[in-house]
Design an enzyme around this catalytic site. Sequence first.
Site, PDB file in Angstrom:
ATOM      1  N   SER A 129       5.020  -1.104   7.592  1.00  0.00           N
ATOM      2  CA  SER A 129       5.628  -0.199   6.636  1.00  0.00           C
ATOM      3  C   SER A 129       5.403   1.277   6.954  1.00  0.00           C
ATOM      4  O   SER A 129       6.112   2.123   6.410  1.00  0.00           O
ATOM      5  CB  SER A 129       5.075  -0.483   5.233  1.00  0.00           C
ATOM      6  OG  SER A 129       3.689  -0.211   5.163  1.00  0.00           O
ATOM      7  N   SER A 156       0.797  -2.926   9.028  1.00  0.00           N
ATOM      8  CA  SER A 156       1.640  -1.738   8.847  1.00  0.00           C
ATOM      9  C   SER A 156       1.232  -0.493   9.611  1.00  0.00           C
ATOM     10  O   SER A 156       1.987   0.473   9.647  1.00  0.00           O
ATOM     11  CB  SER A 156       1.735  -1.397   7.369  1.00  0.00           C
ATOM     12  OG  SER A 156       2.713  -2.208   6.784  1.00  0.00           O
ATOM     13  N   LYS A 211       1.462   9.469   5.245  1.00  0.00           N
ATOM     14  CA  LYS A 211       2.302   8.434   4.638  1.00  0.00           C
ATOM     15  C   LYS A 211       2.412   8.685   3.131  1.00  0.00           C
ATOM     16  O   LYS A 211       1.422   9.071   2.491  1.00  0.00           O
ATOM     17  CB  LYS A 211       1.675   7.063   4.929  1.00  0.00           C
ATOM     18  CG  LYS A 211       2.516   5.871   4.485  1.00  0.00           C
ATOM     19  CD  LYS A 211       1.826   4.548   4.862  1.00  0.00           C
ATOM     20  CE  LYS A 211       2.655   3.325   4.515  1.00  0.00           C
ATOM     21  NZ  LYS A 211       1.991   2.057   4.883  1.00  0.00           N
TER      22      LYS A 211
HETATM   23  N1  GLN Z   1       4.869  -6.489   6.824  1.00  0.00           N
HETATM   24  C1  GLN Z   1       3.832  -6.986   5.970  1.00  0.00           C
HETATM   25  C2  GLN Z   1       4.367  -7.084   4.563  1.00  0.00           C
HETATM   26  O1  GLN Z   1       5.507  -6.919   4.389  1.00  0.00           O
HETATM   27  C3  GLN Z   1       2.630  -6.074   6.036  1.00  0.00           C
HETATM   28  C4  GLN Z   1       2.862  -4.776   5.375  1.00  0.00           C
HETATM   29  C5  GLN Z   1       1.650  -3.896   5.373  1.00  0.00           C
HETATM   30  O2  GLN Z   1       0.768  -4.010   6.211  1.00  0.00           O
HETATM   31  N2  GLN Z   1       1.601  -3.006   4.403  1.00  0.00           N
HETATM   32  O3  GLN Z   1       3.672  -7.321   3.638  1.00  0.00           O
END
Ligand code: GLN
Length: 508
Positions: free
Chosen positions: A158, A182, A83
Amino acid sequence: MSGNAGLFELTAHELSGLLASGEVSAREALAAVYERIDEVEEEVHAYLLLTREVAEAQAREIDERRARKDRLPPLAGVPLAIKDIYCTKGLETTCGSRILKGFVPPYDADVVERCRRAGLVFVGKTNMDEFAMGSSTENSAFGATRNPWDLDRVPGGSSGGSAAATAGSEAILAMGTDTGGSIRQPASFCGVVGLKPTYGRVSRYGVIAFASSLDQVGPITKDVRDCALMMNVLAGHDPRDSTSIDAPTPDYTEALLPEVNGLRLGLVKEFMEYQGRGVDAEVADAIRAAMDRFRELGAECDEVSLPHLNYSIPVYYIIAPAEASSNLARYDGVQYGHRSPEDGADIIEMYSRTRDEGFGAEVKRRIMLGTYALSAGYYDAYYLKASQVRRLIRRDFDRAFERFDVLVGATSPTVAFRLGEKTDDPLAMYLSDVCTIPVNMGGLPGLSIPCGFSAEGLPIGLQLVGKPLAEETLLRAAYAFEQSTDYQRRRAHPIEERAGRRSAVGRA
Ligand code: GLN
């Protein structure tokens, strides 16, 4: 080399067997993965950067060491996707943001160092929501990633690039990060395995910070054995991360047993409905069928309610933006990446122009929310209150773990949704993580594993949650479940999907 085309569909443990026996070289494995990328990447857009030269040098070195009969670690020569939130020495790292465009870290994240030592081969840096804020990878400054199971749908986020790369066989395995879901939510949407370890189990050193009290690193893999093998690489104490847990690391593969006799599983009511609204019927059915399967495998199953989990989303959207607003203050056009032209501007104007041009809409929304929540006079009402409720959420978990070894439910209330479906409605997007966010609030380990497919052929994820440092229990339960199904053996075929899409002229 052409005889090795199918290599990209293998799991890491299958490939590592072929590498160890000398049937396949690391260079051949890598070439097969790049052939696949050349075929499908244009459709999927899982990567922000392909690191071919680095990967080829790494693969060559592994092959040379093997020829010299060096003892190599189990995953040596296996192609890995990373990532773009991890600092990688000498390789551009953008975190999906225009503001970090051109940033080349002078050092590796702890986990990247560990992957190098493990002999993993770095295929590239994967796409992600900007600063890991999002649930669909549509918030990337560099364009969305598509779900390899259905190119009109999101891969989740994400870590959508990492999940899509793994599911679409553009990497053998991948790394993501999970602040509120995420790793698990995209794993669920893409039909692969994703583990968010206990907070502190894996070092955050060199991982670009979003919400520091929630962020955690973890693997995204094609099956549970690969997940355990990757945990053997990633887990361990790191003095450079003050929240890193100083506890011995087990051999996670020893947890992979084909039964769960006596394991106590609790189906969490709040992982199946939120404020009275249930998860999608197909998702609920698949989760209940999974519970039946666990019963057959020897587990004791019951239901449990953790009422404070209903506050997880509001609590998260105070705490995460508050921490983000502080973490993202460092992007000012001076130290990293993008700087807006200064022509005639003073330094304040340079800062504000850089941040205005460099950050996307969701990131700005979070910075404003977080700055507001932390401001004098509001801190007690918002941040402090949210921290207190967070404590109650953790207490609900602790109580439930007096009766159960593993808590179970949906990973996400829906299967993968369509691109663009939720981009105009942030609150609807936030609800994608209603089942995963509570686990970050508690700092607990959570794993998502495929547990079925919708009528339209989209993967459904089952979430397993454990006590602190109980990753082995989760792996054991997930492995037993996986061995009794064939979901993880199915592969997404973006090429056929694309062909189908083109031929289905006029499809709604
Ligand atoms: N979807 C959640 C957010 O927008 C979690 C994102 C994540 O785990 N980085 O914050």
